[in-house]
Write a protein that holds these residues in place. Structure first.
Motif, PDB file in Angstrom:
ATOM      1  N   SER A 174      26.494  -1.964 -12.231  1.00  0.00           N
ATOM      2  CA  SER A 174      25.756  -3.027 -12.138  1.00  0.00           C
ATOM      3  C   SER A 174      25.066  -3.553 -13.604  1.00  0.00           C
ATOM      4  CB  SER A 174      24.555  -2.724 -10.959  1.00  0.00           C
ATOM      5  OG  SER A 174      24.267  -3.894 -10.758  1.00  0.00           O
ATOM      6  N   GLY A 175      25.249  -4.686 -13.557  1.00  0.00           N
ATOM      7  CA  GLY A 175      24.766  -5.386 -14.769  1.00  0.00           C
ATOM      8  C   GLY A 175      25.382  -5.202 -16.141  1.00  0.00           C
ATOM      9  N   LYS A 221      30.171  -8.372 -15.348  1.00  0.00           N
ATOM     10  CA  LYS A 221      31.333  -8.870 -14.758  1.00  0.00           C
ATOM     11  C   LYS A 221      31.290 -10.229 -14.262  1.00  0.00           C
ATOM     12  CE  LYS A 221      30.876  -5.317 -11.548  1.00  0.00           C
ATOM     13  NZ  LYS A 221      29.634  -4.831 -12.142  1.00  0.00           N
ATOM     14  N   THR A 222      30.214 -10.392 -13.398  1.00  0.00           N
ATOM     15  CA  THR A 222      29.984 -11.937 -12.744  1.00  0.00           C
ATOM     16  C   THR A 222      29.786 -12.622 -13.957  1.00  0.00           C
ATOM     17  OG1 THR A 222      28.842 -10.915 -10.904  1.00  0.00           O
ATOM     18  CG2 THR A 222      28.425 -13.256 -11.598  1.00  0.00           C
ATOM     19  N   THR A 223      29.091 -12.497 -14.955  1.00  0.00           N
ATOM     20  CA  THR A 223      29.033 -13.549 -15.934  1.00  0.00           C
ATOM     21  C   THR A 223      30.364 -13.855 -16.633  1.00  0.00           C
ATOM     22  OG1 THR A 223      26.877 -12.265 -16.513  1.00  0.00           O
ATOM     23  CG2 THR A 223      27.647 -13.824 -18.263  1.00  0.00           C
TER      24      THR A 223
HETATM   25  N1  LIG Z   1      21.164 -16.444 -15.045  1.00  0.00           N
HETATM   26  C1  LIG Z   1      20.687 -15.447 -15.786  1.00  0.00           C
HETATM   27  N2  LIG Z   1      19.488 -15.420 -16.481  1.00  0.00           N
HETATM   28  C2  LIG Z   1      19.144 -14.366 -17.248  1.00  0.00           C
HETATM   29  N3  LIG Z   1      19.853 -12.984 -17.151  1.00  0.00           N
HETATM   30  C3  LIG Z   1      20.988 -13.193 -16.517  1.00  0.00           C
HETATM   31  C4  LIG Z   1      21.533 -14.151 -15.745  1.00  0.00           C
HETATM   32  N4  LIG Z   1      22.596 -13.877 -15.016  1.00  0.00           N
HETATM   33  C5  LIG Z   1      22.733 -12.586 -15.311  1.00  0.00           C
HETATM   34  N5  LIG Z   1      21.861 -12.050 -16.171  1.00  0.00           N
HETATM   35  C6  LIG Z   1      21.753 -10.918 -16.556  1.00  0.00           C
HETATM   36  O1  LIG Z   1      23.175 -10.539 -17.282  1.00  0.00           O
HETATM   37  C7  LIG Z   1      23.442  -9.294 -17.312  1.00  0.00           C
HETATM   38  C8  LIG Z   1      24.638  -9.132 -16.699  1.00  0.00           C
HETATM   39  O2  LIG Z   1      24.498  -9.779 -15.145  1.00  0.00           O
HETATM   40  P1  LIG Z   1      26.161  -9.833 -14.200  1.00  0.00           P
HETATM   41  O3  LIG Z   1      25.429 -10.597 -13.057  1.00  0.00           O
HETATM   42  O4  LIG Z   1      27.126 -10.346 -14.955  1.00  0.00           O
HETATM   43  O5  LIG Z   1      26.065  -8.489 -13.878  1.00  0.00           O
HETATM   44  P2  LIG Z   1      27.479  -7.849 -13.002  1.00  0.00           P
HETATM   45  O6  LIG Z   1      28.249  -6.822 -13.826  1.00  0.00           O
HETATM   46  O7  LIG Z   1      27.986  -8.832 -12.232  1.00  0.00           O
HETATM   47  O8  LIG Z   1      26.217  -6.752 -11.945  1.00  0.00           O
HETATM   48  P3  LIG Z   1      26.538  -6.668 -10.466  1.00  0.00           P
HETATM   49  O9  LIG Z   1      27.691  -5.745 -10.311  1.00  0.00           O
HETATM   50  O10 LIG Z   1      25.305  -5.964 -10.069  1.00  0.00           O
HETATM   51  O11 LIG Z   1      26.923  -7.957  -9.848  1.00  0.00           O
HETATM   52  C9  LIG Z   1      22.396  -8.638 -16.194  1.00  0.00           C
HETATM   53  O12 LIG Z   1      21.363  -7.645 -17.156  1.00  0.00           O
HETATM   54  C10 LIG Z   1      21.525  -9.558 -15.702  1.00  0.00           C
HETATM   55  O13 LIG Z   1      20.244  -9.457 -15.665  1.00  0.00           O
END
Ligand SMILES: Nc1ncnc2c1ncn2[C@@H]1O[C@H](COP(=O)(O)OP(=O)(O)OP(=O)(O)O)[C@@H](O)[C@H]1O
Ligand SMILES: [Mg+2]
Lengths: 287, 261
Positions: free
Chosen positions: B45-46, B49-51
């Motif tokens: 998590s974090g 991936k989503t980004t």
């Molecule tokens: N809009 C935003 N503003 C500030 N920080 C963000 C934003 N979106 C994501 N982050 C940060 O960027 C990092 C990556 O986030 P992301 O959502 O891409 O993770 P992820 O791999 O999708 O996690 P998960 O498996 O929990 O969905 C995290 O540390 C998150 O806190």
């Protein structure tokens, strides 16, 4: 439903009991005064009966108000100047016109505030400031100014209604139009939807629960506006005019019946919106 | 960049400016995705991936580096409606029927009524929801709602499907079934799919390539080409090849973790 009836009846009975007691307490002075002047002795029960049947009591008893209401709604032709139905209609028409104007203005301002950054920053403080001015101070000015440019009758009163009713609509609709979450807005972005498409397909439908809540508040405010609008104008018709005339001549029974009529009107109007609300939101799957 | 490259990220970095300092969500990500690939993104998590998926969709803007989709910028690709995006929540509109929800992007894109109806039928068939067009979302189970949202993303024929943990909120049995359906759909339509998940078996079962990511800053720590055939019955998950790939993914995840202790 059944279970609710008994407690409600109990409360209503208690209110009537207190009301009758209040009538005795407030009107007894006058009953004794009259007796002294006629050099008569008043028994307790005579006094009580007198307090409930005076012409101009400080507090009329419920049955006096009920009789007056019956007399001025059912017994009088509705075209008569003494018919409360006639006066209610006058007030109702400016309430509804003001409500429609206020709702329109409120929605238009809300759209501007949601879609335009400059409006977001500049309009909201004015909207809030507008409601801090006591309407009683403003109403005569609105009437006088509009009269000076040749507008009289329904419209000035409706504008006072509008002035009071647009506020809850702006506040509610700004919140409602902003209620779609980021995911829903991002979804629209992935389809490359235009702002207009996003408005009609997402923002407006999402705002419906907020709109109806504001409409209820706005409708009640509209009625208050219409009545207040009738007070400073020397209006001869309308519930406000009845209130004012009643207080000039000490016709407390007339005041009370006008007040009750206004309350009934407000309850009916708000209940109507409530019904439309339930039907709409149920159909939209939002309730 | 080969001609059949759909997505190409080069030295992509993305930093969020937040109240308590910058967050390096992505750092120097370089990745090519070929047409017809099924690519899973997995990581703690974090890890971004989503980004990364949102950057492909032009929902986030990279701080540096380049992202091209179908040979154009991500923004141009979004304007050309080059991809369908499936969010973790189905996000169906409660005031629209299933058919109404699927026609939503079609209305926005200006398809005529007859074409809308034709496409609704076709995608409902693809996700096996025939006969549910007049139902409202609340009349459907969570799994069916998610299928409807996939149908909506398929309706306008984008060749690229971006899916962010679409089955994350569903139970294992439903998830297995949907995974099987998704694979069939992928085979029938020959789309390119980017799929974010937290589940190792899901990633291995679905993908032709698995991208393992690690956090702080978010980067790619391993890219695994799957030796599994395209045709995959559910019981392939008990085969030695499958277990070996799953091991590699797990090792990759562990390696990514160990260097931030
Ligand atoms: N809009 C935003 N503003 C500030 N920080 C963000 C934003 N979106 C994501 N982050 C940060 O960027 C990092 C990556 O986030 P992301 O959502 O891409 O993770 P992820 O791999 O999708 O996690 P998960 O498996 O929990 O969905 C995290 O540390 C998150 O806190
Ligand atoms: Mg995520």
């Amino acid at each position: 439903m059944r279970q609710a009836t008994l407690p409600i009846l109990t409360v209503v009975a208690a209110i009537f009991a207190l009301w009758y007691l209040g009538a005795v307490w407030l009107n007894s002075d006058w009953a004794y005064d009259k007796a002294v002047r006629l050099d008569k002795d008043l028994t307790f029960s005579e006094m009580v009966i007198d307090t409930w049947s005076q012409d101009k009591p400080k507090l009329p008893a419920p049955h006096q108000v009920a009789a007056e209401l019956w007399d001025t709604t059912i017994d009088k032709r509705i075209t008569s100047k003494r018919s409360l139905v006639y006066h209610s209609w006058i007030t109702l028409s400016s309430t509804l016109l003001g409500f429609v104007l206020g709702t329109g203005l409120g929605i238009a301002l809300a759209i501007g505030i949601v879609y335009n950054r400059t409006m977001d920053m500049s309009v909201m403080p004015w909207v809030i400031a507008s409601q801090t001015i006591p309407i009683l101070a403003l109403a005569p000015m609105i009437i006088v100014v509009l009269n000076a440019i040749g507008i009289s009758g329904l419209l000035p009163k409706a504008i006072i209604s509008m002035y009071l009713s647009f506020f809850p609509v702006v506040v509610g609709m700004v919140k409602g139009l902003r209620s779609p979450d980021n995911m829903q807005l991002d979804q629209m972005r992935t389809w490359n939807a235009s702002p207009t498409q996003t408005f009609w397909r997402l923002r407006l439908p999402s705002s419906m629960p907020y709109l109806f809540t504001s409409l209820k508040v706005g409708m009640a405010a509209s009625l208050v506006g219409a009545i207040v609008g009738e007070l400073p104008t020397g209006a001869v018709a309308g519930l406000g005019a009845r209130l004012l005339a009643g207080s000039y001549y000490g016709q407390t029974i007339q005041i009370w019946s006008a007040l009750i009529m206004a309350a009934v009107l407000a309850a009916l109007l708000v209940a109507t919106i409530g019904m439309v609300q339930r039907a709409t939101l149920k159909r939209m799957g939002l309730s | 960049m080969k001609t059949d490259t759909v997505i190409s990220a080069k030295d992509l970095s993305l930093t969020f400016q937040t109240g308590d300092g910058p967050v390096h969500a992505l750092k120097d990500v370089t990745l090519d995705i070929a047409k017809g690939d099924f690519v899973s993104f997995i990581g703690p998590s974090g890890c971004g991936k989503t980004t990364l998926l949102r950057a492909m969709a032009d929902l986030e803007h990279p701080t540096s580096g380049t992202m091209t989709v179908n040979g154009t910028t991500a923004e141009e690709a979004r304007r050309a409606r080059a991809y369908g995006y499936v969010f973790q929540a189905a996000g169906l509109y409660p005031w629209r029927t299933i058919a109404g929800n699927i026609s939503l992007p079609l209305e926005i894109m200006g398809y005529d009524k007859a074409e809308q109806a034709r496409r609704i039928q076709r995608v409902l068939e693809l996700v096996e929801l025939e006969g549910f067009e007049k139902k409202y979302p609340w009349q459907l189970s969570g799994g069916m709602q998610q299928r409807a949202s996939i149908a909506r993303a398929l309706a306008f024929d984008a060749d690229l499907l971006l899916m962010d943990e679409p089955f994350g909120a569903l139970d294992e049995i439903v998830r297995d079934h949907l995974n099987e359906q998704l694979l069939k759909l992928w085979e029938r339509t020959n789309k390119t799919i980017c799929f974010v998940t937290h589940s190792i078996p899901e990633a291995v079962y679905l993908s032709t390539r698995i991208v393992v990511m690690s956090p702080r800053p978010g980067r790619i720590s391993d890219v695994i080409e799957s030796p599994l055939p395209r045709e995959r019955p559910l019981d392939i998950r008990d085969s030695p090849e499958f277990i070996e790939v799953a091991h590699r993914v797990r090792d990759g995840l562990r390696a990514g973790h160990s260097d931030d202790v």
